[in-house]
Write an enzyme that holds these catalytic residues in place. Structure first.
Site, short mmCIF file in Angstrom:
data_model
loop_
_atom_site.label_atom_id
_atom_site.label_comp_id
_atom_site.label_asym_id
_atom_site.label_seq_id
_atom_site.Cartn_x
_atom_site.Cartn_y
_atom_site.Cartn_z
N LYS A 213 6.18 19.92 24.68
CA LYS A 213 5.40 20.95 24.54
C LYS A 213 4.30 19.39 23.56
O LYS A 213 3.06 20.34 24.39
CB LYS A 213 5.87 21.35 22.94
CG LYS A 213 7.05 22.09 22.89
CD LYS A 213 7.16 22.87 22.00
CE LYS A 213 8.00 23.74 22.61
NZ LYS A 213 8.14 24.61 20.46
N SER B 126 10.41 28.13 17.48
CA SER B 126 9.42 27.33 16.94
C SER B 126 8.24 27.22 16.95
O SER B 126 7.33 26.48 16.96
CB SER B 126 10.02 26.53 18.53
OG SER B 126 9.29 27.35 19.60
#
EC number: 3.4.21.53
Length: 364
Positions: free
Chosen positions: A302, A257
């Site tokens: 996140k 990611s």
């Protein structure tokens, strides 16, 4: 003892028993929470995150932070109170264990898979960045992985350069599956490869790894589990010969990611333009060599981590926008990106002080 007192004591003992049982009972769930963020333009553990040699680099300012998610390990079993507490918190997410660790994956298997994905994402991030800068990167199709107990196990190895399948030259990874599936299960298919050891030795000597001595390998196809397609049990991928060393150092991080943020960091260091102009930008997203940005997991955790670290902008994969907008931290702008170019265009708007031109999640 009166009946009333007996009832009270019995109820109390029952409640205590239930509470003890709740502490003992384990539930099949895992927890996600915000993890650390790291500036790809800075240092981590005393070393630069991005170290570029034999090429002129330029000063940078601001932040281009990659973000992470903390997850409970594959072998950790949550208690019922832990799961309930996690469900009630705004800064964590409780999900079914199989969502994070499908097919009974062990902690060691998950860690190995994350490490491999992280390594592959670094290579794609470098390739995408250099492509954006019009720096040529020779590419070759390789065996990226061999499935355990598959027909290819023992015949092909990860890193073998695939030159041809059944005599047909291979130019990109997708062509390998196309050629294999022309067969019926049980038929032989012939691979022409440069063995990984010879390819690696050639690259180390500064030579073209695709020009090494080839060998032909015959693999008998099998049927895929879900249909009657012929397979051999490999994953084809791309490998790159970079014109100068780009080293990404980031321990204890796995998965693919961070690809987008690594690409942006590399471009920033190799460009005269200061991409952030001192702003704090964070983000996430996978990236392929062509610069396409893909979705990731744990997006809400996140964004929380990014805002807590001080970010004002968050590069959000377009496919993650619906989930990310459910709980946007105050003061954080979710920048919608589908490609590396989208991210660069958004950073240009940040530098020029035209935030109204930035595509934002939830605003069409």
């Amino acid at each position: 003892m009166s009946r009333r007192h007996a009832t009270i004591f019995s109820s109390l003992f029952l409640l205590i028993g239930l509470l003890c049982a709740m502490l003992v009972v384990r539930v099949p769930y895992s927890e996600l929470s915000p993890g650390p963020t790291v500036n790809t333009l800075g240092h981590h553990g005393g070393d630069p995150v991005l170290n570029i040699e034999d090429r002129k680099t330029y000063p940078t300012s601001g932040h281009l932070n990659m973000t992470t998610v903390r997850v409970t390990s594959a072998d950790y079993q949550m208690s019922l109170p832990e799961a309930v507490y996690g469900w009630l918190r705004d800064d964590s997410a409780v999900v079914p264990h199989d969502t994070l660790y499908p097919d009974g994956k062990t902690a060691e298997q998950a860690e190995q898979e994350n490490a491999e994905e992280f390594s592959q994402s670094q290579e794609s991030a470098k390739a995408a960045a250099l492509e954006e800068l019009d720096i040529e990167v020779p590419t070759r199709t390789v065996v990226a992985a061999v499935v355990k107990d598959s027909p290819a196990e023992g015949a092909l190895r990860a890193g073998d350069v695939i030159k041809a399948v059944d005599g047909e030259p291979v130019g990109r990874p997708g062509e390998v599956a196309e050629l294999v599936t022309k067969h019926k299960p049980g038929e032989d298919t012939e691979f022409t490869v440069v063995p990984v050891k010879e390819a690696a030795a050639a690259e180390k000597d500064g030579e073209d790894p695709t020009k090494g001595r080839t060998k032909k390998v015959t693999v008998t196809t099998a049927a895929a589990d879900d249909d009657k397609r012929a397979i051999v049990g490999i994953q084809a991928g791309s490998a790159y010969t970079f014109p100068f060393p780009i080293d990404i150092k980031l321990a204890d991080v796995g998965g693919p990611s961070a690809g987008l943020m690594f690409s942006l960091g590399i471009i920033d260091k190799l460009s005269r333009t200061d991409l952030t102009d001192g702003e704090f930008v964070a983000g996430t997203g996978t990236i392929d060599a062509e610069g396409k940005v893909g979705p990731i997991g744990g997006i809400q955790m996140k964004t929380l981590a990014a805002r807590s670290a001080g970010a004002s902008y968050f590069m959000t994969p377009e496919a993650n926008c619906p989930s990310a907008t459910r709980n946007v931290p105050n003061g954080l702008k979710l920048v919608k990106v589908g490609t590396l170019q989208d991210a660069l265009d958004a950073l240009k708007s940040v530098r020029e002080g035209t935030p109204e031109e930035i595509p934002v999640c939830g605003r069409d």
